[in-house]
Enzyme design. Structure first.
Site, PDB file in Angstrom:
ATOM      1  N   GLU A   1       3.724  69.190  27.537  1.00 35.57           N
ATOM      2  CA  GLU A   1       5.010  69.783  26.702  1.00 35.57           C
ATOM      3  C   GLU A   1       4.253  69.759  25.014  1.00 35.57           C
ATOM      4  O   GLU A   1       4.585  70.484  24.263  1.00 35.57           O
ATOM      5  CB  GLU A   1       5.969  69.097  26.883  1.00 35.57           C
ATOM      6  CG  GLU A   1       6.871  69.451  28.032  1.00 35.57           C
ATOM      7  CD  GLU A   1       6.141  68.921  29.414  1.00 35.57           C
ATOM      8  OE1 GLU A   1       5.375  67.945  29.136  1.00 35.57           O
ATOM      9  OE2 GLU A   1       6.582  69.558  30.521  1.00 35.57           O
TER      10      GLU A   1
ATOM     11  N   GLN B   1      10.217  73.307  30.484  1.00 34.78           N
ATOM     12  CA  GLN B   1      10.929  73.270  31.794  1.00 34.78           C
ATOM     13  C   GLN B   1      12.115  72.676  31.888  1.00 34.78           C
ATOM     14  O   GLN B   1      13.167  73.543  32.549  1.00 34.78           O
ATOM     15  CB  GLN B   1       9.674  72.972  32.864  1.00 34.78           C
ATOM     16  CG  GLN B   1       9.977  73.753  34.046  1.00 34.78           C
ATOM     17  CD  GLN B   1       8.669  73.576  35.020  1.00 34.78           C
ATOM     18  OE1 GLN B   1       8.293  72.410  35.440  1.00 34.78           O
ATOM     19  NE2 GLN B   1       8.136  74.662  34.969  1.00 34.78           N
TER      20      GLN B   1
ATOM     21  N   HIS C   1      16.162  66.400  36.263  1.00 36.01           N
ATOM     22  CA  HIS C   1      16.705  67.655  36.230  1.00 36.01           C
ATOM     23  C   HIS C   1      18.018  67.900  35.657  1.00 36.01           C
ATOM     24  O   HIS C   1      18.551  69.061  36.023  1.00 36.01           O
ATOM     25  CB  HIS C   1      16.178  68.315  37.727  1.00 36.01           C
ATOM     26  CG  HIS C   1      14.818  68.060  38.032  1.00 36.01           C
ATOM     27  ND1 HIS C   1      14.456  67.203  39.067  1.00 36.01           N
ATOM     28  CD2 HIS C   1      13.805  68.768  37.505  1.00 36.01           C
ATOM     29  CE1 HIS C   1      13.193  67.288  39.133  1.00 36.01           C
ATOM     30  NE2 HIS C   1      12.623  68.098  38.362  1.00 36.01           N
TER      31      HIS C   1
END
Ligand SMILES: Cc1ncc(C[n+]2csc(CCOP(=O)(O)OP(=O)(O)O)c2C)c(N)n1
Length: 816
Positions: free
Chosen positions: A532, A554, A603
């Protein structure tokens, strides 16, 4: 003599003693001849470099002097690193440079090069007689021995001295005294930078500029290959529309210290440059590691830096001793030529010493012995250059000392001049450079995009959408709407590129970028390596080079390990360059919670505090498809018009949501507006959206993201109980829509803040604070996420906000 630290006095004394004792060469050398028989530099050129080095040294001494009476605010110097003058000499002033904080001599040379490049061309008659003679000799193969074919003994070395470096010295001194007239940061930071010198300011966060340098290298190459419509041209053919601020054969140079080699940002940059090189892509970056053996007090283990740099795959290694300016120039020139010709990365390992400690206040005696300090003094690069000049017969020690003294006087004179210059005088002055916004121009840019899409660009648009534009595709989900808006963005902004992990071939983990690579090509939609820091670094470099980068992170949880690239680099660039350099960028981040079936914190990260705290950053959170497209258009326009750094935070759980109240109702879908409707549907930065439910008179719910859908459901339940609610979707978390918050809150007098981020540090804190600041006197409550990471499976519900919690919170508030 030396005790346990090297003071400015020691350094100065030692310099004088050594130069005074240098025995004059038996003969004078023609300054136009190579300084030694096989040297790539003439005596005159080396003398120029000496003058640059001396200017840098005198600037360091002046910095300490200014500090001694409270007028100077920066004492990190370049003493011992002046060998970098030779590196600058090997580059072109049009090669963008991101410099280590010990780059005084480099900066002086760069400024003089740029001034010489813009000066009126010399007529042939102005060519020095010695040069003409030498050229003639060479042509006829009668090159004389430069040491014997000389000017008469005793003649002075060429003029030059301080004058070519005066402007650079003034810049640096202005930085030291925090003058608001300093040319790059205007008193906000002491940094080497100037747009017309192509010196990009760096932060004090060591190595954080390296990922950007790699991004600039990639962008320089991409822009060579993109025509003005954004399509790839034949290999290497340059059709560019002048977007790149640098020539097509420019290379990027970035310098840093030896301890910085170990930093995660540095290793990310080396790795990314090597990764691309391995993949056959061109990254014309010259890394320069200035190795003084220390990071403040911590030593680089003997041989480590060389071993580490040599082992970087895909990066060519060369080294030089900074105390040998001729060899440094030679090695640097070879490396620069190689990078320029092959468009591939290289690292120059430049050995230096550090004189006068890390900074003014550094008591070196705590960690270095006198013998070691003396050894460093023996390797003083400015003395080394002087010795070479004297040995070669270009000048005598006294002549060089006279130049040193003259420069010293001039530097102090300028220091005195600038210390009286105004400083930044108010908070408004300070923030004026931060992130200026021009909403009317942004709106106009959206209008222009609409006009192009329905006018001259209509055919290309129809083709890109395969004859079926999204406005004819029926109701879309959030993901589909973002996908269509990205396609429209790519159509309208020729320099826009989308990149990140899995965005191209796969079309994104959630399909948001699906099909874009096939339509727009791999030059504009491409997968990156899994890092990243590098993803954002590529964006930073690309933006600076004139592109409109749209990197994807992401998952929100994975932004955090790269956050410095956003906070320290992206958000500060305008601030520290007064807008001379910009990072237009729209970072798409998939995030927030409520993803059932793919649970757990990583997530379902609901932490945005780290973003809200970054000055000037725009944070958009579209909840609905019909907001997502206009908000994305606004972000792209704002990046293009104002150079804004935007984070477009997409709620994963809403990507494919179709229904609002009941299964099959399709109320979370929305049609995509045709270009003719873009102006009417424009969403300015910082404007909220209000949904009125029932009478809308009893309660105001302020929320965003997933909270919008839950709050609308709660409002429907409350409506059945006779409660009228207005649900305010903030849409922008920074800047917060304060006016909308206050207006909608005051109209009911009861505010429920529904904040899916955390109770501590969450968005709700900002909303409540805005109400308090505005003197809101009604009732207020918060429903917020628990201060916890999000656990796996159904346990997540214990820490996240729910529709029931909202309804309960509203009832409590109404019962007051
Ligand atoms: C990321 C980061 N961590 C810590 C610091 C504090 N710091 C400033 S300079 C420095 C040492 C850097 O050493 P090196 O890279 O060798 O450069 P040198 O100062 O020796 O030229 C440190 C630790 C910083 N500026 N940035």
């Amino acid at each position: 003599m030396l005790s346990d630290v090297t003071t400015p006095q020691d350094l100065d004394d030692r310099f004088r003693e050594t130069l005074a004792a240098l025995p004059a060469a038996p003969r004078r050398r023609d300054p136009a001849a190579p300084v030694t028989d096989d040297a790539p530099l003439t005596g005159a050129r080396l003398l120029d470099l000496f003058d640059a080095q001396v200017t840098s040294r005198q600037l360091d001494l002046a910095g300490r002097w200014l500090r001694s009476f409270g007028e100077g605010f920066y004492t990190i110097g370049s003493a011992g690193h002046e060998g970098n003058a030779a590196v600058a000499a090997a580059l072109r002033p049009t090669d963008p440079a991101l410099l280590h904080y010990r780059s005084g001599a480099f900066y002086c040379v760069r400024a003089a090069q740029a001034a010489a490049d813009t000066a009126p061309a010399e007529t042939p008659d102005a060519e020095p007689a010695a040069d003409r003679q030498q050229a003639a000799d060479r042509e006829q193969g009668t090159d004389p021995d430069p040491a014997t074919e000389v000017e008469p003994a005793g003649s002075a070395p060429p003029a030059g001295g301080f004058a070519p470096y005066a402007e650079a010295a003034r810049d640096v001194l202005r930085g030291m005294v925090a003058s608001s007239q300093e040319p790059i940061a205007g008193g906000r930071h002491k940094v080497f930078g100037r747009a017309d010198l192509n010196v990009v300011p760096t932060t004090s966060t060591i190595a954080s500029h390296l990922p950007r340098a790699v991004g600039m290298g990639l962008a320089v190459e991409r822009l060579r290959r993109l025509d003005s419509a954004g399509r790839r041209t034949g290999a290497g053919v340059r059709v560019g529309d002048g977007v790149s601020p640098w020539p097509s054969d420019a290379i990027v140079v970035c310098s840093f210290g030896d301890a910085s080699v170990n930093h995660a940002s540095a290793t990310a940059a080396f790795n990314t440059a090597g990764w691309y090189d391995h993949a056959g892509l061109r990254i014309p970056v010259l890394f320069v590691c200035e190795d003084n053996g220390l990071g403040i007090s911590v030593r680089s283990p003997q041989g480590w830096v060389e071993a580490a740099l040599r082992a970087k795959p895909g990066i060519r290694y060369v080294s030089a001793d900074g105390a040998d300016p001729v060899r440094t120039y030679e090695v640097a020139q070879e490396a620069v030529d190689w990078v320029r010709r092959h468009r591939r990365p290289a690292v120059l390992h430049l050995r230096t010493v550090r004189l006068m400690g890390h900074a003014g206040a550094d008591a070196e005696s705590a960690y270095r012995g006198p013998a070691e300090l003396a050894e460093d003094l023996d390797r003083d690069p400015v003395v080394a250059t002087a010795r070479l000049l004297v040995d070669a017969g270009v000048a005598t020690g006294e002549e060089l000392l006279a130049r040193y003294d003259e420069t010293g006087w001039q530097v102090r004179r300028i220091a005195e001049e600038v210390l009286g210059e105004p400083k930044l005088a108010s908070a408004a002055d300070v923030v004026s450079a931060l992130a200026p916004r021009r909403p009317v121009r942004v709106a106009r840019a959206v209008g222009d995009a609409a006009a192009r899409a329905s006018g001259p660009g209509a055919a290309a648009r129809a083709e890109a959408f395969g004859g079926k534009p999204p406005e004819l595709a029926g109701p879309l989900t959030l993901a589909q709407s973002i996908n269509a808006a990205l396609a429209d963005g790519l159509l309208d902004h020729p320099q826009m590129a989308i990149f990140g992990e899995d965005v191209a071939a796969k079309g994104g983990v959630y399909g948001v970028t699906k099909g874009l690579r096939d339509t727009f090509g791999a030059a504009r939609v491409f997968d990156t390596l899994l890092d990243e820091t590098s993803v954002l670094g590529l964006g930073l470099g690309a933006g600076l080079a004139g592109m409109l980068p749209v990197p994807e992170i992401q998952y929100l949880a994975y932004l955090h390990n790269a956050e410095d690239q956003l906070r320290g680099e992206a958000a500060t660039m305008r601030f520290f360059s007064q807008g001379a350099f910009r990072n237009p960028m729209v970072v798409r981040v998939a995030g927030l919670a409520y993803q059932e079936g793919f649970g757990g914190h990583f997530h379902n990260d609901n932490s945005v505090a780290v973003l809200r705290d970054v000055p000037g950053l725009v944070i958009a959170v579209p909840a609905r498809p019909d907001d997502a497209a206009p908000m994305l258009r606004t972000c792209l326009a704002s990046a293009a018009v104002d150079g804004s750094v935007c984070v477009f935070l997409e709620p994963i759980a809403l990507y494919h949501t179709r229904d609002l109240y009941a299964e099959g109702d399709g109320e979370w879908l929305a049609g995509y507006p045709e270009p003719g409707a873009w102006v009417a549907g424009h969403v300015p930065v910082g404007r909220a959206r209000v949904y009125q439910v029932g009478s809308a008179d009893d309660l105001t719910i302020i929320t965003f993201g997933n909270g919008v859908r839950m709050s609308l459901r709660a409002a429907a339940v409350l409506a059945e109980e006779g409660v009228g609610t207005r649900v305010v979707d903030l849409r922008w978390l920074a800047p917060l829509p304060v006016a909308d918050i206050i207006r909608e809150s005051s109209s009911t007098g009861r505010v429920l803040v529904v904040d899916e981020t955390r109770r501590s540090g969450g968005v709700g804190e900002g909303v409540i604070a805005a109400l308090v600041d505005a003197g809101y006197v009604g009732a207020a409550r918060r429903v917020a996420g628990v201060d916890s990471f999000v656990p796996l499976g159904p346990a997540a519900r214990h820490v996240l906000v729910s529709t029931e919690a909202i309804t309960d919170g509203a009832r409590t508030l109404l019962a007051r």
